[in-house]
Design a protein around this motif. Sequence first.
Motif, mmCIF file in Angstrom:
data_model
loop_
_atom_site.group_PDB
_atom_site.id
_atom_site.type_symbol
_atom_site.label_atom_id
_atom_site.label_comp_id
_atom_site.label_asym_id
_atom_site.label_seq_id
_atom_site.Cartn_x
_atom_site.Cartn_y
_atom_site.Cartn_z
ATOM 1 N N PRO A 412 -76.738 -60.340 34.900
ATOM 2 C CA PRO A 412 -76.732 -59.659 36.200
ATOM 3 C C PRO A 412 -76.919 -58.155 36.131
ATOM 4 O O PRO A 412 -77.213 -57.526 37.140
ATOM 5 C CB PRO A 412 -75.360 -60.016 36.784
ATOM 6 C CG PRO A 412 -74.507 -60.334 35.604
ATOM 7 C CD PRO A 412 -75.428 -60.942 34.590
ATOM 8 N N THR A 413 -76.736 -57.554 34.958
ATOM 9 C CA THR A 413 -76.910 -56.109 34.847
ATOM 10 C C THR A 413 -78.294 -55.732 34.328
ATOM 11 O O THR A 413 -78.593 -54.549 34.149
ATOM 12 C CB THR A 413 -75.845 -55.515 33.916
ATOM 13 O OG1 THR A 413 -75.914 -56.175 32.644
ATOM 14 C CG2 THR A 413 -74.462 -55.697 34.504
ATOM 15 N N LEU A 414 -79.156 -56.720 34.089
ATOM 16 C CA LEU A 414 -80.516 -56.469 33.621
ATOM 17 C C LEU A 414 -81.452 -56.558 34.819
ATOM 18 O O LEU A 414 -81.461 -57.558 35.539
ATOM 19 C CB LEU A 414 -80.902 -57.504 32.564
ATOM 20 C CG LEU A 414 -82.147 -57.245 31.728
ATOM 21 C CD1 LEU A 414 -81.973 -55.987 30.882
ATOM 22 C CD2 LEU A 414 -82.415 -58.445 30.807
ATOM 23 N N SER A 415 -82.239 -55.514 35.050
ATOM 24 C CA SER A 415 -83.112 -55.514 36.226
ATOM 25 C C SER A 415 -84.078 -56.693 36.163
ATOM 26 O O SER A 415 -84.590 -57.038 35.097
ATOM 27 C CB SER A 415 -83.872 -54.194 36.338
ATOM 28 O OG SER A 415 -84.722 -54.006 35.223
ATOM 29 N N PHE A 416 -84.324 -57.284 37.322
ATOM 30 C CA PHE A 416 -85.137 -58.493 37.404
ATOM 31 C C PHE A 416 -86.255 -58.263 38.410
ATOM 32 O O PHE A 416 -86.015 -57.798 39.525
ATOM 33 C CB PHE A 416 -84.274 -59.679 37.845
ATOM 34 C CG PHE A 416 -85.064 -60.938 38.065
ATOM 35 C CD1 PHE A 416 -85.378 -61.769 37.006
ATOM 36 C CD2 PHE A 416 -85.500 -61.296 39.334
ATOM 37 C CE1 PHE A 416 -86.114 -62.927 37.207
ATOM 38 C CE2 PHE A 416 -86.229 -62.449 39.543
ATOM 39 C CZ PHE A 416 -86.545 -63.268 38.477
ATOM 40 N N GLY A 417 -87.480 -58.592 38.034
ATOM 41 C CA GLY A 417 -88.595 -58.445 38.950
ATOM 42 C C GLY A 417 -89.892 -58.901 38.314
ATOM 43 O O GLY A 417 -89.957 -59.184 37.115
ATOM 44 N N GLY A 418 -90.932 -58.975 39.131
ATOM 45 C CA GLY A 418 -92.225 -59.431 38.665
ATOM 46 C C GLY A 418 -93.187 -58.289 38.415
ATOM 47 O O GLY A 418 -92.853 -57.113 38.556
ATOM 48 N N VAL A 419 -94.418 -58.667 38.051
ATOM 49 C CA VAL A 419 -95.478 -57.697 37.822
ATOM 50 C C VAL A 419 -96.777 -58.338 38.296
ATOM 51 O O VAL A 419 -96.995 -59.536 38.116
ATOM 52 C CB VAL A 419 -95.567 -57.298 36.327
ATOM 53 C CG1 VAL A 419 -95.834 -58.504 35.437
ATOM 54 C CG2 VAL A 419 -96.622 -56.224 36.097
ATOM 55 N N GLY A 420 -97.633 -57.557 38.942
ATOM 56 C CA GLY A 420 -98.890 -58.122 39.415
ATOM 57 C C GLY A 420 -98.659 -59.238 40.412
ATOM 58 O O GLY A 420 -97.959 -59.089 41.409
ATOM 59 N N GLY A 421 -99.245 -60.405 40.128
ATOM 60 C CA GLY A 421 -99.145 -61.537 41.044
ATOM 61 C C GLY A 421 -97.761 -62.122 41.167
ATOM 62 O O GLY A 421 -97.499 -62.902 42.088
ATOM 63 N N SER A 422 -96.842 -61.792 40.245
ATOM 64 C CA SER A 422 -95.486 -62.349 40.321
ATOM 65 C C SER A 422 -94.519 -61.439 41.065
ATOM 66 O O SER A 422 -93.332 -61.736 41.138
ATOM 67 C CB SER A 422 -94.955 -62.652 38.914
ATOM 68 O OG SER A 422 -94.941 -61.499 38.105
ATOM 69 N N GLY A 423 -95.025 -60.352 41.630
ATOM 70 C CA GLY A 423 -94.162 -59.539 42.473
ATOM 71 C C GLY A 423 -94.222 -58.064 42.164
ATOM 72 O O GLY A 423 -94.980 -57.604 41.290
ATOM 73 N N GLN A 424 -93.411 -57.314 42.879
ATOM 74 C CA GLN A 424 -93.294 -55.872 42.665
ATOM 75 C C GLN A 424 -91.890 -55.428 43.027
ATOM 76 O O GLN A 424 -91.267 -55.970 43.932
ATOM 77 C CB GLN A 424 -94.316 -55.111 43.500
ATOM 78 C CG GLN A 424 -94.252 -55.378 44.980
ATOM 79 C CD GLN A 424 -95.353 -54.682 45.752
ATOM 80 O OE1 GLN A 424 -95.214 -53.548 46.157
ATOM 81 N NE2 GLN A 424 -96.464 -55.379 45.937
ATOM 82 N N GLY A 425 -91.387 -54.450 42.284
ATOM 83 C CA GLY A 425 -90.008 -54.006 42.480
ATOM 84 C C GLY A 425 -89.050 -54.876 41.693
ATOM 85 O O GLY A 425 -89.410 -55.926 41.157
ATOM 86 N N SER A 426 -87.799 -54.437 41.633
ATOM 87 C CA SER A 426 -86.790 -55.190 40.887
ATOM 88 C C SER A 426 -85.424 -54.968 41.503
ATOM 89 O O SER A 426 -85.222 -54.067 42.314
ATOM 90 C CB SER A 426 -86.775 -54.760 39.415
ATOM 91 O OG SER A 426 -86.451 -53.386 39.301
#
Length: 525
Positions: A412-426
């Motif tokens: 839970p303390t590790l930022s989670f997010g996508g890149v390109g087609g899997s998303g943006q932001g975290s």
Amino acid sequence: MADLPPFTDTPMDKIPELHERVVRKFHTHTTRPLPYRLKQLRQLYWALKDEEPALTEACKLDLGKSAYETYLTEVGWVLNDILFMCKNLERFAKDEKAEDMDLTNSFMRPTIRKDPLGAVLIIGAYNFPMQLTLGPLVGALAAGCTAVIKPSENAPNAARIMQHIIQQSLDPDAYQVVQGGIPETTALLERKWDKIFYTGNGRVGTIIAKKAAETLTPVTLELGGKNPAIVTRNADPRLAARRLLWAKLVNVGQVCVSQNYIIVDRAILPAFLKQLEAAFAEFQPRGAQGNDDYGKIVNERQWQRLKDMLDSTSGKVLFGGKTDSETLFFEPTVVQVDDKDDPLLADESFGPLIPILPVDGVDEAIHTANAVDATPLGLYPFGSKAETDKILGQTRSGGASVNDGFFHASIPTLSFGGVGGSGQGSYRGKASFDTFSHRRSITTTPGWIEGMLSVRYPPYTKEKLKKFRNMSELKPDFDRQGRPTGGLIWWLIGLGGKSKTSAAARWIALAVLAAGVRMYRTSKL
């Protein structure tokens, strides 16, 4: 839970009123002070604690989740997120000093202030209805934003429990819930927000991004992807089989970061398949059907989509394959495919389908992974350090877990997010606070420094330009060939370019430096 009213859509004519309510509340500045934010977080914590039995029942009804899995991936997850945020909020919200200031700029006290973005819209997902709806809300509360929350209509029982919790625990002028489907979501997107946070699929994410662009509204998009697992010839077949099968059993594979397919080196394929079959027998000794630890597909439409994918593959079913449309049961199903263009790899399955694609070596595995989806949400390489380092160095993904299935997404303390087609932001941990905050740069110029600032005022002269250059121009620490030239150590050892300093002088300076280091160490002891 039986005492709560049934799930009903929010009246369309009420949506503008709810939007205006949270916008108006934000502009009272009530949500900015830290005591207010902490109070909201703490009240949400105890409301979740009190309603844990109802939340567990709701997840069982909506997704067939066991009490164990609901606590592991939903209730316990959000409770810990809240406690982490409460403990660290003061530190996250504190002003930061600008880095690497020169003397002149330091007089203006450059700082970065963390301001709430404003009134935000959070659109949740059905597969983890609490984690993926209340998790972002924790960040919005911590940042001092107001919010309208739109839970997924595909998990209606969880949606109405969350609405009850929010109504009972949070400031009603600042935090509201809108229930419904496409019409209600569309109506929400017609309003002007200060941030939109969406979790779901790429098709809807594209619609939201286009709509947000009309009003220059920032978005965080947490999408999915055709996530590959890669099992190299030097991988441990038993560990790879157990860990990747577990990743498909969680929530019946309805996990955005679960592997969509497994690329396996032909040299290890027989051993891997043998261990996969053994893991099946160990994890589900009486089979998946009727097993309380194994859930169901969320609805008939999603069940039929998975069935159509399975029916259309040209691959060979190795294990599993049982389905039941009446109970929305779908057994974990291993299928060996021979082509990266097989229907099972064409789209994200978001279910318990496990395609196996054999390859000849790491290079082919990397090429295949990049060809199927260049920017998946997750990547799962199994093998030696040299092999996994090569895979990480020649691929992209939102996150990665080496020798495991989506472990990075469970911290839970590790930022989670996508890149390109899997998303943006975290988000997650501090990133949850950051994603709903604006880093506002601020300087304060004192009156006494006016004499130094006279250089910026017209009329501009050669003398002023020379003075400004001397004040502001930085000097490179490298020559025209890109070789380092600056720094005391380089000067001392004679690597500072065309230095005229004698070797003797440099050795004396080195001796002085060494003596200074010894004195410093002695003083520290």
